[in-house]
Scaffold this active site. Structure first.
Site, short mmCIF file in Angstrom:
data_model
loop_
_atom_site.label_atom_id
_atom_site.label_comp_id
_atom_site.label_asym_id
_atom_site.label_seq_id
_atom_site.Cartn_x
_atom_site.Cartn_y
_atom_site.Cartn_z
N SER A 101 0.84 -1.19 0.00
CA SER A 101 0.00 0.00 0.00
C SER A 101 0.88 1.25 0.00
O SER A 101 1.63 1.48 -0.94
CB SER A 101 -0.96 -0.04 1.20
OG SER A 101 -1.96 0.93 1.09
N GLU A 221 -7.61 -1.34 -10.61
CA GLU A 221 -8.52 -1.84 -11.63
C GLU A 221 -7.73 -2.19 -12.89
O GLU A 221 -6.57 -1.78 -13.03
CB GLU A 221 -9.59 -0.78 -11.93
CG GLU A 221 -10.46 -0.45 -10.73
CD GLU A 221 -11.53 0.59 -11.06
OE1 GLU A 221 -11.51 1.14 -12.20
OE2 GLU A 221 -12.37 0.86 -10.18
N HIS A 245 -7.67 -5.57 0.29
CA HIS A 245 -6.44 -4.77 0.23
C HIS A 245 -5.37 -5.26 1.20
O HIS A 245 -4.18 -5.26 0.87
CB HIS A 245 -6.79 -3.30 0.52
CG HIS A 245 -5.63 -2.38 0.47
ND1 HIS A 245 -4.85 -2.21 -0.65
CD2 HIS A 245 -5.12 -1.53 1.42
CE1 HIS A 245 -3.90 -1.31 -0.41
NE2 HIS A 245 -4.04 -0.90 0.84
#
Length: 268
Positions: A101, A221, A245
């Site tokens: 992340s 995406e 996530h």
């Protein structure tokens, strides 16, 4: 048998950087966690990485036991610069870099800035928000509200309201350590998700890179993958279809399987 070696601190890039070390032998690997994940919360991942690598899990500045407080710069460039400085302080002249992340965004920036000794990057579900781009799906109050509760004192059961699918052990650990996440550091990182376009740095990344995508994360995406491939044509892509996530928390085996042989040998 645990692969944990020790925790430690080094002075690097003008701050104290705290780390946890696992394995102690093999090729060095530095793991940079996400926005509100002190190093210790990645221990269950690092335990397994320690079977294959000399693994160092960082407390990013403003989190865990690393330097914190109002006088530090918590922007992307400063945090990214901490990584090669940490490697140099420990004498790691050849290492892989794994970022999750926010940590993946810092890894991209560090590689683009120039990181001597960096061999390969694993980018785990990095936020692809930025100026003119769609927003990161998580909202700032989710982070701030939980940090404020943890600062007062909260239990693992209290944390369940924020991380409903996590195990009791994971909830308790996050509840114990989340108060070490300095709120202004978190706010700055979240703002940078939307104000810093990390894509601009990809063409300058010369090292081989693996992009790991959470199938249920809502962060990356297909169009994002296509753009990243245009900017770095040799980037490899792996999917963990049944994970959100926080990939290792949802599918630990799938997380390790997704590496394939990118780091020279399978991790399963």
């Amino acid at each position: 048998m645990s692969t944990f070696v020790a925790g430690g601190n080094v002075s690097a890039n003008g701050i104290r950087q705290h780390y946890l070390r696992y394995g102690g032998k093999g090729h060095a690997l530095i793991l940079v966690p996400g926005i509100t994940s002190p190093a210790i919360t990645w221990g269950f991942v690092a335990e397994r990485l320690g079977h294959y690598f000399d693994t160092y899990v960082l407390d990013v500045r403003g989190r865990g036991l690393s330097s914190s407080g109002p006088d530090l710069d918590y922007g992307t460039d400063a945090c990214a610069a901490d990584i090669p400085a940490f490697a140099a302080a420990l004498g790691l002249d050849s290492y892989h870099l794994l970022g999750h992340s926010m940590g993946a965004r810092f890894a991209i920036r560090a590689a683009a800035q120039g990181a001597p000794g960096l061999q390969r990057l694993v980018l785990v579900d990095p936020p692809v928000s930025g100026p003119g781009r769609r927003a990161y799906p998580s909202k700032l109050p989710w982070y701030v509200d939980s940090i404020r509760q943890a600062t007062v004192g909260m239990s693992g059961d209290d944390m369940r309201a924020f991380c409903a699918t996590w195990s009791d052990e994971q909830l308790a650990l996050r509840a114990e350590w989340l108060h070490t996440c300095y709120e202004p550091a978190i706010v700055r990182a979240f703002d940078d998700f939307h104000e810093v376009d990390i894509h601009q740095y990809l063409p300058a990344v010369r090292q081989p890179a693996l992009l790991m995508v959470a199938g249920r994360g809502g962060v990356i995406e297909p169009r994002d993958i296509a753009e990243m491939r245009e900017l770095k044509p040799d980037i490899q892509v792996a999917y963990v279809d049944n994970a959100g996530h926080m990939i290792p928390w949802d599918d630990l085996d799938g997380f390790f399987a997704a590496f394939g042989d990118f780091l020279d040998h399978p991790l399963v």
